[in-house]
Design a protein around this motif. Sequence first.
Motif, PDB file in Angstrom:
ATOM      1  N   GLU A  88       0.831  -1.206   0.000  1.00 44.87           N
ATOM      2  CA  GLU A  88       0.000   0.000   0.000  1.00 44.87           C
ATOM      3  C   GLU A  88       0.865   1.255   0.000  1.00 44.87           C
ATOM      4  O   GLU A  88       0.563   2.229  -0.702  1.00 44.87           O
ATOM      5  CB  GLU A  88      -0.934   0.014   1.216  1.00 44.87           C
ATOM      6  CG  GLU A  88      -1.837   1.242   1.267  1.00 44.87           C
ATOM      7  CD  GLU A  88      -2.660   1.319   2.543  1.00 44.87           C
ATOM      8  OE1 GLU A  88      -3.450   2.282   2.672  1.00 44.87           O
ATOM      9  OE2 GLU A  88      -2.513   0.438   3.406  1.00 44.87           O
ATOM     10  N   CYS A  89       1.930   1.224   0.779  1.00 47.63           N
ATOM     11  CA  CYS A  89       2.809   2.390   0.860  1.00 47.63           C
ATOM     12  C   CYS A  89       3.366   2.753  -0.512  1.00 47.63           C
ATOM     13  O   CYS A  89       3.359   3.928  -0.910  1.00 47.63           O
ATOM     14  CB  CYS A  89       3.974   2.121   1.810  1.00 47.63           C
ATOM     15  SG  CYS A  89       3.523   1.467   3.418  1.00 47.63           S
ATOM     16  N   ALA A 109       2.338   1.837  -3.559  1.00 52.75           N
ATOM     17  CA  ALA A 109       1.377   2.083  -4.633  1.00 52.75           C
ATOM     18  C   ALA A 109       0.537   3.325  -4.404  1.00 52.75           C
ATOM     19  O   ALA A 109       0.182   4.032  -5.348  1.00 52.75           O
ATOM     20  CB  ALA A 109       0.464   0.870  -4.805  1.00 52.75           C
ATOM     21  N   GLU A 110       0.207   3.609  -3.150  1.00 51.58           N
ATOM     22  CA  GLU A 110      -0.752   4.678  -2.861  1.00 51.58           C
ATOM     23  C   GLU A 110      -0.207   5.766  -1.939  1.00 51.58           C
ATOM     24  O   GLU A 110      -0.927   6.714  -1.619  1.00 51.58           O
ATOM     25  CB  GLU A 110      -2.011   4.064  -2.233  1.00 51.58           C
ATOM     26  CG  GLU A 110      -2.657   2.980  -3.081  1.00 51.58           C
ATOM     27  CD  GLU A 110      -3.775   2.249  -2.343  1.00 51.58           C
ATOM     28  OE1 GLU A 110      -4.439   2.892  -1.507  1.00 51.58           O
ATOM     29  OE2 GLU A 110      -3.947   1.045  -2.584  1.00 51.58           O
ATOM     30  N   SER A 111       1.036   5.622  -1.494  1.00 49.01           N
ATOM     31  CA  SER A 111       1.644   6.597  -0.565  1.00 49.01           C
ATOM     32  C   SER A 111       0.777   6.800   0.675  1.00 49.01           C
ATOM     33  O   SER A 111       0.541   7.922   1.118  1.00 49.01           O
ATOM     34  CB  SER A 111       1.891   7.940  -1.270  1.00 49.01           C
ATOM     35  OG  SER A 111       2.860   7.806  -2.267  1.00 49.01           O
ATOM     36  N   SER A 112       0.281   5.701   1.202  1.00 44.16           N
ATOM     37  CA  SER A 112      -0.530   5.759   2.415  1.00 44.16           C
ATOM     38  C   SER A 112      -0.341   4.471   3.202  1.00 44.16           C
ATOM     39  O   SER A 112       0.149   3.465   2.686  1.00 44.16           O
ATOM     40  CB  SER A 112      -2.009   5.965   2.076  1.00 44.16           C
ATOM     41  OG  SER A 112      -2.513   4.874   1.323  1.00 44.16           O
ATOM     42  N   THR A 146      -2.522   2.010   6.114  1.00 46.03           N
ATOM     43  CA  THR A 146      -3.757   1.741   6.836  1.00 46.03           C
ATOM     44  C   THR A 146      -3.461   0.820   8.010  1.00 46.03           C
ATOM     45  O   THR A 146      -2.976  -0.299   7.830  1.00 46.03           O
ATOM     46  CB  THR A 146      -4.813   1.096   5.919  1.00 46.03           C
ATOM     47  OG1 THR A 146      -5.093   1.970   4.818  1.00 46.03           O
ATOM     48  CG2 THR A 146      -6.103   0.833   6.682  1.00 46.03           C
ATOM     49  N   THR A 180      -6.514   5.244   7.795  1.00 43.17           N
ATOM     50  CA  THR A 180      -5.537   5.462   6.733  1.00 43.17           C
ATOM     51  C   THR A 180      -4.750   6.743   7.000  1.00 43.17           C
ATOM     52  O   THR A 180      -5.329   7.799   7.261  1.00 43.17           O
ATOM     53  CB  THR A 180      -6.221   5.559   5.361  1.00 43.17           C
ATOM     54  OG1 THR A 180      -6.900   4.323   5.090  1.00 43.17           O
ATOM     55  CG2 THR A 180      -5.200   5.801   4.252  1.00 43.17           C
ATOM     56  N   GLU A 198      -1.831   9.297   5.406  1.00 41.70           N
ATOM     57  CA  GLU A 198      -1.137   9.685   4.189  1.00 41.70           C
ATOM     58  C   GLU A 198       0.348   9.894   4.474  1.00 41.70           C
ATOM     59  O   GLU A 198       0.726  10.437   5.521  1.00 41.70           O
ATOM     60  CB  GLU A 198      -1.735  10.975   3.610  1.00 41.70           C
ATOM     61  CG  GLU A 198      -3.189  10.846   3.196  1.00 41.70           C
ATOM     62  CD  GLU A 198      -3.391   9.854   2.060  1.00 41.70           C
ATOM     63  OE1 GLU A 198      -2.485   9.777   1.186  1.00 41.70           O
ATOM     64  OE2 GLU A 198      -4.424   9.164   2.053  1.00 41.70           O
ATOM     65  N   THR A 244       4.881  13.596   0.688  1.00 42.39           N
ATOM     66  CA  THR A 244       5.505  13.489  -0.623  1.00 42.39           C
ATOM     67  C   THR A 244       6.758  14.350  -0.671  1.00 42.39           C
ATOM     68  O   THR A 244       6.809  15.399  -0.021  1.00 42.39           O
ATOM     69  CB  THR A 244       4.536  13.950  -1.724  1.00 42.39           C
ATOM     70  OG1 THR A 244       4.124  15.299  -1.471  1.00 42.39           O
ATOM     71  CG2 THR A 244       3.320  13.045  -1.794  1.00 42.39           C
ATOM     72  N   ARG A 258       5.883  -2.959  -8.179  1.00 39.45           N
ATOM     73  CA  ARG A 258       5.802  -1.616  -7.597  1.00 39.45           C
ATOM     74  C   ARG A 258       7.131  -0.873  -7.645  1.00 39.45           C
ATOM     75  O   ARG A 258       7.180   0.325  -7.392  1.00 39.45           O
ATOM     76  CB  ARG A 258       5.275  -1.691  -6.161  1.00 39.45           C
ATOM     77  CG  ARG A 258       3.755  -1.870  -6.097  1.00 39.45           C
ATOM     78  CD  ARG A 258       3.296  -2.359  -4.751  1.00 39.45           C
ATOM     79  NE  ARG A 258       1.856  -2.277  -4.591  1.00 39.45           N
ATOM     80  CZ  ARG A 258       0.967  -3.101  -5.132  1.00 39.45           C
ATOM     81  NH1 ARG A 258       1.397  -4.084  -5.919  1.00 39.45           N
ATOM     82  NH2 ARG A 258      -0.330  -2.953  -4.924  1.00 39.45           N
ATOM     83  N   ARG A 312       1.015  -0.931 -15.200  1.00 36.87           N
ATOM     84  CA  ARG A 312       1.810  -0.076 -14.325  1.00 36.87           C
ATOM     85  C   ARG A 312       3.234   0.067 -14.866  1.00 36.87           C
ATOM     86  O   ARG A 312       3.854   1.142 -14.765  1.00 36.87           O
ATOM     87  CB  ARG A 312       1.844  -0.645 -12.904  1.00 36.87           C
ATOM     88  CG  ARG A 312       2.642   0.243 -11.940  1.00 36.87           C
ATOM     89  CD  ARG A 312       2.871  -0.406 -10.585  1.00 36.87           C
ATOM     90  NE  ARG A 312       1.676  -0.341  -9.753  1.00 36.87           N
ATOM     91  CZ  ARG A 312       1.031  -1.390  -9.277  1.00 36.87           C
ATOM     92  NH1 ARG A 312       1.472  -2.610  -9.556  1.00 36.87           N
ATOM     93  NH2 ARG A 312      -0.036  -1.257  -8.532  1.00 36.87           N
TER      94      ARG A 312
END
Length: 331
Positions: free
Chosen positions: A131-132, A134-137, A139, A144, A146, A149, A175, A255
């Motif tokens: 998750e980190c 791919a989505e910069s977050s 959970t 969740t 953020e 950046t 990734r 991707r």
Amino acid sequence: MDVPSSGSLPDDVFHDRCDAIIRSVSTVIDGKTEAVRLALTVLLAEGHLLIEDVPGVGKTMLARALARTVDCTVSRVQFTPDLLPADITGVSVYNQNTREFEFKKGPVFANILIGDEINRASPKTQSALLECMAESSVTVDGTTYELETPFIVVATQNPIEMEGTYPLPEAQRDRFMARISMGYPDAAAELEMLRSRELSSPLDALTPVVSVDQLRELIATVRRVFVSTAVEEYAVAIAQATRRDPEVRLGASPRATLHLVRAAKARAAIDGRDFVLPDDIDALAVTVLAHRMIPARHSAQASTVLTGHSIADVIERIVAETPVPVTAAAS
């Protein structure tokens, strides 16, 4: 703070900053300018970098040097078999005073995360990065968080020693924007290393040459590099060809195509252009695509250097066979 949405850096400012980063890292990594340029390319393209090579050639040194050139938050994790997902992402701790759970951030909450020997952690721990990356977050316990950046993972792994390692799954490898190898230094560079590191490490003298805000400006400039429709179609044609090739069981993902174009934009900007050429796609195809693909004759040694080279040969053949768009070649 996000990357500015408007305005590009003047060409001379952009190139001065890039040259400063390359020169700074090169003082630590002797004779490996191309590897340093590729690392900078991934950094400016907002990607994640996998450095894979035999022990002792400077994988971790490159990751640390790249991190030290930017005045930003940096975390380092030594991946081991007993490492837990919470050791990376963070954990909720009960506060007896407030009688509430408080989230304690893990090392992933940094601009640059250095992961040593990432393939030594268990698949469960490796998956904590999915998750980190791919989505910069992150959970945790249904909440969740953020990440600031830019967020970049620079990971190393040894492809030779298989004892006590867990090969990275396809989803994890996909990734990473690029995989690079350091290779052995030439005789002159190795001799210089012996002389310069007798009394101290060059890392000790390394200081930041750009701030995190200046890095964001570099990234914003790369984002605005022009990519023609013809070049986009060229990148897609190469990715599509990897999925049809009889020598490949698992081709490049969508991707991967996106990462290829983003990396090409960064390469063009570093080379002093505000537009992407097919040559940029060609130069980065193996670096961006090879680690994601699986050969038709898959074996337990699929992640070794030998298999990587055979996949590289397939990609080079596909690139050579894919027609270069005339309009793009002429631009």
